[in-house]
Design an enzyme around this catalytic site. Structure first.
Site, PDB file in Angstrom:
ATOM      1  N   SER A 106     197.461 -16.168  17.737  1.00 57.02           N
ATOM      2  CA  SER A 106     199.046 -16.335  17.758  1.00 57.02           C
ATOM      3  C   SER A 106     198.549 -18.185  17.412  1.00 57.02           C
ATOM      4  O   SER A 106     197.720 -18.938  17.653  1.00 57.02           O
ATOM      5  CB  SER A 106     199.821 -16.306  18.861  1.00 57.02           C
ATOM      6  OG  SER A 106     200.525 -17.547  19.200  1.00 57.02           O
ATOM      7  N   TYR A 165     199.723 -17.051  27.734  1.00 59.90           N
ATOM      8  CA  TYR A 165     199.610 -16.441  26.340  1.00 59.90           C
ATOM      9  C   TYR A 165     199.005 -17.435  25.564  1.00 59.90           C
ATOM     10  O   TYR A 165     198.315 -16.864  25.371  1.00 59.90           O
ATOM     11  CB  TYR A 165     201.146 -16.436  25.956  1.00 59.90           C
ATOM     12  CG  TYR A 165     201.638 -16.136  24.087  1.00 59.90           C
ATOM     13  CD1 TYR A 165     201.689 -14.358  24.133  1.00 59.90           C
ATOM     14  CD2 TYR A 165     201.574 -16.498  23.655  1.00 59.90           C
ATOM     15  CE1 TYR A 165     201.584 -13.954  22.999  1.00 59.90           C
ATOM     16  CE2 TYR A 165     201.144 -15.995  22.764  1.00 59.90           C
ATOM     17  CZ  TYR A 165     201.734 -14.356  21.967  1.00 59.90           C
ATOM     18  OH  TYR A 165     201.289 -14.224  21.014  1.00 59.90           O
TER      19      TYR A 165
END
Length: 275
Positions: A156, A170
């Site tokens: 990401s 995350y």
């Protein structure tokens, strides 16, 4: 240079005869990748926790090629092993492993719970490692010096820059996955397996629908290319990394975000995506 060193444009991106596994392949970025690999000629296995989602995605993707869906809860070690065993039983070797399944947990710092770490770390970081362990014999069998097997981890841009949203586990898990990609690339390169990561920005998906509805224009304005991701952007990078065109690339983290993370200079920070 000899003629044997030149490959046609079609051959560079052709995946005919290849077998791929795409985790989290029933929606969002996983489905974009699965579709791209199928259209390039690969036979694709997709997985997801929910059986009904698997059945629906298999039906949708079948128009693009040979696809099989296997329900599996990849936050569990035993389920990763079960999925790997089913994939190995269906094919002698595995040419492409795409570790896409992931989870996100947004909550303020003061109330961020313990389970937000275990849930996210298990799926985003442990699961890719467990699958590599279980499928490495099949990847080794498929790979050669000229045409290595491929592992593609989906990270990401939230692991490259700091987003405004409170996504502590995350972002940390994806940063760890980027480093795991480099570590595995060094170890597995001599075994004819490449390991790369894609770091997506914002792409349309069920999980991102409300965010895009609320601030889609702001997100697009933050990108030098002035738009959010499209299905073909993700399909294209996956096919590149899985094909002859990407066979000399390993240990790379490739941001696919329109330039947001790598050119940020105080422009509006956006919410990271979820696979």
């Amino acid at each position: 240079m000899t003629d044997k060193q030149f490959t046609t444009h079609t051959e560079l991106f052709d995946l005919s005869g290849k077998c791929a596994l795409v985790t989290g392949g029933t929606r969002g970025i996983g489905m974009m990748i699965a579709r791209g690999l199928l259209q390039a000629g690969a036979r694709v296995v997709i997985s997801s926790r929910k059986a009904d989602a698997c059945a629906e995605a298999q039906k949708l993707l079948s128009e693009f090629g040979d696809v099989r869906a296997i329900p599996a809860d990849l936050s569990r070690h035993d389920e990763c092993q079960r999925l790997a065993d089913l994939v190995k039983a269906d094919s002698e070797g595995l040419d492409i492993l795409v570790n896409n399944a992931g989870a996100m947990w947004r909550e303020p710092l003061e109330t961020f719970p313990d389970e937000a770490w275990d849930t996210v770390i298990d799926l985003n970081l442990k699961s890719p490692f467990w699958l590599v362990q279980a499928l490495l014999p099949a990847l080794r069998r498929a790979g050669t010096a000229d045409d290595p097997a491929r592992i593609i981890n989906i990270g990401s841009i939230g692991a490259i820059h700091v987003a405004h949203s409170p996504n502590y586990s995350y972002a940390s898990s994806k940063a760890a996955l980027h480093q795991l990609t480099r570590v595995l690339a060094r170890e597995l390169g001599p075994q004819h397996v490449t390991v790369n990561a894609v770091a997506p920005g914002v792409f349309p998906s069920q999980m991102m629908a409300s965010t895009l509805d609320a601030m889609g224009d702001t997100i697009a304005a933050a990108a030098p290319l002035r738009r959010v991701g499209r299905d073909d952007d993700m399909a294209g990078i996956a096919v590149f990394l899985a094909s002859r065109a990407g066979s000399y690339l390993t240990g790379a983290i490739v941001p696919v975000d329109g330039g947001i993370a790598t050119t940020a200079t105080g422009t509006p920070t956006i919410v990271s995506r979820t696979p």
